[in-house]
Design an enzyme around this catalytic site. Structure first.
Site, PDB file in Angstrom:
ATOM      1  N   LYS A  38      90.552  11.773  42.349  1.00  0.00           N
ATOM      2  CA  LYS A  38      91.474  10.712  41.913  1.00  0.00           C
ATOM      3  C   LYS A  38      91.495  10.650  40.382  1.00  0.00           C
ATOM      4  CE  LYS A  38      87.651   7.459  42.266  1.00  0.00           C
ATOM      5  NZ  LYS A  38      86.951   6.486  43.138  1.00  0.00           N
ATOM      6  N   TYR A 256      88.830   2.602   7.606  1.00  0.00           N
ATOM      7  CA  TYR A 256      89.399   1.258   7.758  1.00  0.00           C
ATOM      8  C   TYR A 256      88.315   0.189   7.705  1.00  0.00           C
ATOM      9  CZ  TYR A 256      93.866   3.202   9.336  1.00  0.00           C
ATOM     10  OH  TYR A 256      95.055   3.859   9.417  1.00  0.00           O
TER      11      TYR A 256
END
Ligand SMILES: *Cc1c(COP(=O)(O)O)cnc(C)c1O
Length: 365
Positions: A38, A256
Site C-alpha cells: 500500500k 532561514y
C-alpha cells in the site's frame, strides 16, 4: 528515462527487496506471507515493487481498491487483499471481477455483500477488533456476522486482526490479541491472519495461515532489539549531491531564521534536497548525512529544495559529490528519529518529484 539534471533520486534495490521477502517468509514456513505494498509500496514505487515479487508471493495487499486497480492495469496477476475492504457498494463487483480479496470490517460492508448474493470474492476476510479499536467486528458479533454469509463464503473465510503494539517486546497486549483471535478462529474452524512485520519477527505464536509483511519487506525495522536476528537489507537509498560549498566565520548564521550559528570557522556544504522532496523540515541540527564515506551533520533549517550541512571536519568535499540521506549507510530508523517521527512516515513521504531508480544489487559482503 528522460534527462535528469538534479542528482536527487531514490535508488531502489530490488535484489534487497526479494532477499528481505525470503528472509521474512522463512521465519514462518507454515504461513503464506502476503506482501503489503500500500501507499506506493511505502514510497518505493508500487508497480515496480509488485513486478519484482509478483511471481514469488501468494498475494499482495493494498489499502483500497484504487491501488489494486492500478496494479491490475500494470499486469500484476497475484490476488490482492484490500485491507480496508469496500468503501463503496460498487467495489464489490469490481473486486469480484478482479480477484481482489475483500477484508470486511463493518456492518455496512456486510450489508452490501448480502444485497449481492451472486457476488463472491474467492477469499473473504473478516476483520475482528481484538483491541486496536480502529477497524473490525467486535468478538461478540462474530457468530451473527458469520451467519449472514452464504455457505460458500463461510467455507473460504479468513479471520483477521491487527496488532497495536507488537513492536514492544514486553507489552502483554500482544499476547492478549493473539489469544483472542486464535480462540475465535478455532471455534469457527477458520483460517486466520494476524502478524504484521513485528508479529512475524517477534511473536511466532501469532503466525497464522497468512501473515502480512510491510515495513520489513523494505529492510527497515523499528525495534531496537528483536528476539531473532533477521539480516534485512535496506531497499531504498535516498541520494543527492553537493551543489555549493562555502566558508563561514565565527558568529555567522546559516539559512532561514538564522537557526544555526557558527561556533568556529566552518565549511558549509549545500545539498540539493529539501522538504519538498520529503526530507522533513523538522529534522534536527545534528541529523547525520553521508558524504564521500564520511558523516557530516545538518546545520540550520531544511529549506524547500536544499539542506545545509557542516563539513568542517570532513576531508575533500567538492561540488557534485554524492550524498546519502538514508539507506545503505544511514539507517532510516535513526534519521526518522531525528525528524521526530518513524521510518514508515519518512519512507512514504518521499515525494513524487524524486525519481525512483531501480537496480539489482547483491549485498557487498
Ligand atoms: C500496513 C498493514 C500491515 C503491514 O504492517 P507492517 O508493520 O508494515 O508490517 C499489515 N496489516 C494491516 C492491516 C496493515 O494495515
Amino acid at each position: 528515462m528522460s534527462y535528469q539534471s538534479r542528482k536527487t533520486q531514490a535508488i531502489i534495490n530490488l535484489t534487497a527487496l526479494k532477499h528481505n521477502y525470503q528472509q521474512i517468509a522463512a521465519l514462518a514456513p507454515k504461513s503464506m506471507t502476503i506482501a503489503v505494498i500500500k501507499a506506493n509500496a511505502y514510497g518505493h514505487g508500487m508497480v515496480e515493487v509488485a513486478k519484482a515479487i509478483d511471481s514469488i508471493v501468494p498475494a499482495l495487499a493494498v489499502a483500497f481498491i484504487d491501488e489494486a486497480l492500478k496494479l491490475r492495469g500494470a499486469g500484476i496477476d497475484s490476488p490482492i487483499l484490500i485491507l480496508e475492504g469496500p468503501l463503496d457498494e460498487k467495489d464489490l463487483a469490481i473486486a469480484n471481477e478482479n480477484n481482489f480479496w475483500l477484508m470486511l470490517h463493518n456492518h455496512q460492508q456486510l450489508q452490501w455483500l448480502t444485497q449481492y448474493p451472486h457476488l463472491y470474492s474467492e477469499k473473504l476476510w473478516l476483520k475482528i477488533n481484538t483491541g486496536m479499536n480502529r477497524l473490525g467486528f467486535s468478538a461478540d458479533d462474530v457468530s451473527q456476522t458469520i451467519n449472514t454469509l452464504s455457505e460458500k463464503q463461510q467455507q473460504n473465510l479468513v479471520l483477521c486482526s491487527h496488532f497495536s503494539s507488537a513492536e514492544e517486546l514486553e507489552n502483554p497486549k500482544t499476547q492478549d490479541q493473539i489469544n483472542t483471535l486464535k480462540s475465535i478462529a478455532k471455534q469457527y474452524q477458520c483460517a486466520f491472519s494476524l502478524a504484521n512485520s513485528a508479529g512475524i519477527i517477534n511473536w511466532p505464536a501469532s503466525h497464522g495461515d497468512f501473515n502480512r509483511v510491510g515495513i520489513a519487506l523494505y529492510g527497515s525495522f523499528a525495534i531496537p532489539q528483536t528476539k531473532v536476528a533477521v539480516p534485512l537489507m535496506p531497499v531504498m537509498t535516498l541520494q543527492s549531491s553537493v551543489i555549493a560549498i562555502r566558508t563561514v566565520n565565527i558568529g555567522d548564521c546559516v539559512g532561514y531564521g538564522e537557526a544555526w550559528q557558527a561556533q568556529r570557522t566552518s565549511r558549509i556544504a549545500t545539498i540539493a534536497i529539501g522538504y519538498a522532496d520529503g526530507y522533513f523540515r523538522n529534522a534536527k541540527a545534528g541529523t547525520p548525512v553521508w558524504i564521500n564515506g564520511q558523516v557530516a551533520f545538518l546545520a540550520g533549517c531544511v529549506s524547500m529544495d536544499m539542506i545545509t550541512v557542516d563539513v568542517t571536519d570532513l576531508t575533500d568535499v567538492k561540488i557534485a559529490d554524492p550524498v546519502e540521506l538514508w539507506g545503505e549507510n544511514l539507517a532510516v530508523e535513526e534519521i526518522a528519529n531525528r525528524m521526530g517521527t518513524i521510518n514508515y512516515e519518512v519512507l512514504t513521504r518521499v515525494s513524487e518529484r524524486v525519481p525512483r531508480i531501480y537496480i539489482e544489487k547483491k549485498p557487498s559482503a
